[in-house]
Design an enzyme around this catalytic site. Sequence first.
Site, PDB file in Angstrom:
ATOM      1  N   ARG A  58      -3.457   4.315   4.963  1.00 45.81           N
ATOM      2  CA  ARG A  58      -4.813   4.844   4.823  1.00 45.81           C
ATOM      3  C   ARG A  58      -5.412   5.114   6.202  1.00 45.81           C
ATOM      4  O   ARG A  58      -5.008   4.540   7.198  1.00 45.81           O
ATOM      5  CB  ARG A  58      -5.703   3.848   4.071  1.00 45.81           C
ATOM      6  CG  ARG A  58      -5.362   3.681   2.613  1.00 45.81           C
ATOM      7  CD  ARG A  58      -6.268   2.641   1.963  1.00 45.81           C
ATOM      8  NE  ARG A  58      -6.179   1.362   2.650  1.00 45.81           N
ATOM      9  CZ  ARG A  58      -7.041   0.920   3.541  1.00 45.81           C
ATOM     10  NH1 ARG A  58      -8.096   1.653   3.879  1.00 45.81           N
ATOM     11  NH2 ARG A  58      -6.881  -0.251   4.123  1.00 45.81           N
ATOM     12  N   LYS A 199      -6.813   3.549  -3.675  1.00 47.50           N
ATOM     13  CA  LYS A 199      -7.919   2.824  -3.054  1.00 47.50           C
ATOM     14  C   LYS A 199      -9.244   3.565  -3.189  1.00 47.50           C
ATOM     15  O   LYS A 199     -10.311   2.949  -3.140  1.00 47.50           O
ATOM     16  CB  LYS A 199      -7.600   2.548  -1.583  1.00 47.50           C
ATOM     17  CG  LYS A 199      -6.490   1.508  -1.398  1.00 47.50           C
ATOM     18  CD  LYS A 199      -6.779   0.204  -2.149  1.00 47.50           C
ATOM     19  CE  LYS A 199      -5.743  -0.866  -1.854  1.00 47.50           C
ATOM     20  NZ  LYS A 199      -5.935  -2.091  -2.665  1.00 47.50           N
ATOM     21  N   HIS A 219     -10.379  -7.920  -4.819  1.00 48.22           N
ATOM     22  CA  HIS A 219      -9.105  -7.519  -4.228  1.00 48.22           C
ATOM     23  C   HIS A 219      -8.199  -8.743  -4.248  1.00 48.22           C
ATOM     24  O   HIS A 219      -8.152  -9.518  -3.307  1.00 48.22           O
ATOM     25  CB  HIS A 219      -9.337  -7.027  -2.796  1.00 48.22           C
ATOM     26  CG  HIS A 219      -8.122  -6.432  -2.158  1.00 48.22           C
ATOM     27  ND1 HIS A 219      -7.877  -6.531  -0.821  1.00 48.22           N
ATOM     28  CD2 HIS A 219      -7.094  -5.710  -2.685  1.00 48.22           C
ATOM     29  CE1 HIS A 219      -6.744  -5.915  -0.529  1.00 48.22           C
ATOM     30  NE2 HIS A 219      -6.250  -5.407  -1.643  1.00 48.22           N
ATOM     31  N   SER A 237      -2.905  -9.317   4.366  1.00 45.92           N
ATOM     32  CA  SER A 237      -1.483  -9.080   4.576  1.00 45.92           C
ATOM     33  C   SER A 237      -0.841 -10.231   5.345  1.00 45.92           C
ATOM     34  O   SER A 237      -1.393 -10.718   6.341  1.00 45.92           O
ATOM     35  CB  SER A 237      -1.289  -7.774   5.352  1.00 45.92           C
ATOM     36  OG  SER A 237       0.071  -7.514   5.575  1.00 45.92           O
ATOM     37  N   LYS A 241       0.167 -13.538  -0.636  1.00 48.30           N
ATOM     38  CA  LYS A 241      -0.509 -13.256  -1.906  1.00 48.30           C
ATOM     39  C   LYS A 241       0.472 -12.804  -2.989  1.00 48.30           C
ATOM     40  O   LYS A 241       0.455 -13.326  -4.115  1.00 48.30           O
ATOM     41  CB  LYS A 241      -1.586 -12.187  -1.692  1.00 48.30           C
ATOM     42  CG  LYS A 241      -2.376 -11.843  -2.947  1.00 48.30           C
ATOM     43  CD  LYS A 241      -3.456 -10.802  -2.684  1.00 48.30           C
ATOM     44  CE  LYS A 241      -2.873  -9.452  -2.387  1.00 48.30           C
ATOM     45  NZ  LYS A 241      -3.886  -8.385  -2.406  1.00 48.30           N
ATOM     46  N   THR A 242       1.331 -11.853  -2.653  1.00 49.26           N
ATOM     47  CA  THR A 242       2.287 -11.346  -3.639  1.00 49.26           C
ATOM     48  C   THR A 242       3.320 -12.409  -3.993  1.00 49.26           C
ATOM     49  O   THR A 242       3.621 -12.655  -5.166  1.00 49.26           O
ATOM     50  CB  THR A 242       2.995 -10.084  -3.099  1.00 49.26           C
ATOM     51  OG1 THR A 242       2.004  -9.083  -2.836  1.00 49.26           O
ATOM     52  CG2 THR A 242       3.989  -9.545  -4.103  1.00 49.26           C
ATOM     53  N   ASP A 256      -3.130  -6.711  -7.498  1.00 47.04           N
ATOM     54  CA  ASP A 256      -3.990  -6.226  -6.414  1.00 47.04           C
ATOM     55  C   ASP A 256      -5.479  -6.101  -6.731  1.00 47.04           C
ATOM     56  O   ASP A 256      -6.299  -6.395  -5.873  1.00 47.04           O
ATOM     57  CB  ASP A 256      -3.476  -4.862  -5.956  1.00 47.04           C
ATOM     58  CG  ASP A 256      -3.955  -4.480  -4.570  1.00 47.04           C
ATOM     59  OD1 ASP A 256      -4.053  -5.363  -3.705  1.00 47.04           O
ATOM     60  OD2 ASP A 256      -4.237  -3.288  -4.353  1.00 47.04           O
ATOM     61  N   ARG A 322       6.697   1.286   1.091  1.00 45.90           N
ATOM     62  CA  ARG A 322       6.160   0.767  -0.169  1.00 45.90           C
ATOM     63  C   ARG A 322       6.925   1.317  -1.370  1.00 45.90           C
ATOM     64  O   ARG A 322       7.652   2.306  -1.271  1.00 45.90           O
ATOM     65  CB  ARG A 322       4.672   1.123  -0.310  1.00 45.90           C
ATOM     66  CG  ARG A 322       3.771   0.332   0.622  1.00 45.90           C
ATOM     67  CD  ARG A 322       2.312   0.646   0.387  1.00 45.90           C
ATOM     68  NE  ARG A 322       1.440  -0.155   1.213  1.00 45.90           N
ATOM     69  CZ  ARG A 322       0.908  -1.328   0.842  1.00 45.90           C
ATOM     70  NH1 ARG A 322       1.159  -1.800  -0.366  1.00 45.90           N
ATOM     71  NH2 ARG A 322       0.122  -1.994   1.649  1.00 45.90           N
TER      72      ARG A 322
END
Length: 537
Positions: A58, A199, A219, A237, A241-242, A256, A322
């Site tokens: 982004r 996003k 988020h 990041s 989290k994942t 997410d 990704r």
Amino acid sequence: MMDSAANARLAPLGISHTAQVHLNLTPAELVEHALRRGEGTLTDTGALMADTGQFTGRSPKDRFVVKDVSTEESVWWGDINIPFDADKFDQLHQKMVKYLEDKEVYVRDAYAGANPDYELKLRVVNELAWHNLFCYNMFLRPAEGADTSWTPDFSIICAPGFEADPAVDGTRQKNFAILNFSKKMILIGGTGYAGEMKKGIFGVLNYLLPHQHNTLSMHCSANVGKDGDTAIFFGLSGTGKTTLSADPNRGLIGDDEHGWTPDAGIFNFEGGCYAKVIDLSQEKEPEIWNAIKFGSIVENTRFKPGTHTVDYANKSVTENTRTAYPIHYIPNAIEPSVAGAPKNIFFLTADAFGVLPPISKLDKSHAMYHFMSGYTAKVAGTEMGVTEPQTTFSACFGQVFLPLHPTKYAEMLGQKMEGNDVNVWLVNTGWTGGSYGVGSRMKLGYTRAMITAALNGELDNVEFHKHLVFGVEVPASVPGVPTEILDPRNTWADKDAYDRTAADLAEKFVHNFQRYADYANEDILAGAPKVAVAAGV
């Protein structure tokens, strides 16, 4: 060339003519079109590999919000939400429509929000076939045979080949992503990074849900146990989290973006997952690995020489490689992606200074304060020029996606805590025994054991003591975890060095929070750390 169905969908967007319109194509058809048009190639697992061009992420400095009577007093203006003139938006819109006149375009009807009471009906117009496949994967898909000739609540026009003229169009450079809440439209041009669409809609929901529906947008990732106990995980990041929300014993709600309603629990905004794949391996993340198959997309990756096998260690294009796939490609995903109000909330931080406890419990004030702080730390090697630990603060663990002031979301979190029996935990997945370079990274097995203990209620009756700097409650014992690592000061050989480092980190928290202090209520301010500290914890 537009048939009546396409005309009914595109005419309200000002689009009256294109070379050809493809409406709601299947994934197989979109893959076929993408290959025919040279937009990508197939990997040996059947996934479509595509490049995003110049922009591999982004571009926050080129994200704008139209400032008009509907947004002037409500949006949090500044370098996150950069104001854009309504007339300039209309001018750009007309130029994009003109650009698309001789183009083949792909139109998709979709929606965001798995709770039907809060869903946002979408219409997306894409210049690229693979972008339309991305939208099929990432947004929620209407039931087969459903009538989607709806009036959309929001529309996206995404044309990577169209570039703005900054001197004329009011943009910073040739690429742009502009949200217009009055026109209910997002314009994206000059960039092929598909995440701008995802996003963009997240930003829309971050405005509409709290502002109009008393629903907290978040988020975060979320999962649910067999007994219906929901947990949500916030983290920037590199915090885990994942990884930590992926649990074969719990159902995946989403990875997410979620909303927390006044009375109906939480719901996923999306219909898919957009996961990083740098250094991906089957051993470490089998669910993601196995989801990369036909219908999935991999972005900015490269093949191993002489093969069609993706080399996930290859960073030659970007580290932000990704994959995008529909959520049902994950075996333990639940659909519809809804669940009850969370019983446990985890704030994940990778504290490279080695100060924060590996797990601690937060009261309402500390929860709101740490939510607004959104802290983690970068370490050497994660970014160019980073040679020692650096603090990173991102309000609500997603500052760049917040159209409203962060205090709005923090106050809503506090209200949710009051209205629900919920525990909030701060989990340090970073360093212990010293800062980065001296100490060591917290073992993943210990972190998993701590989260499991919290989820199973095994910390409900243990003894806690207050951290003298940050005021959070530190458990004296956790099943399966060595007691000596729970008190971070005990893990440092030089206790005075710990005290100095803790005081320094506390000062960084306080300094960061100064930008919000004038808007924060007393409850939030009460969660601040003590800068002047005594030795010990």
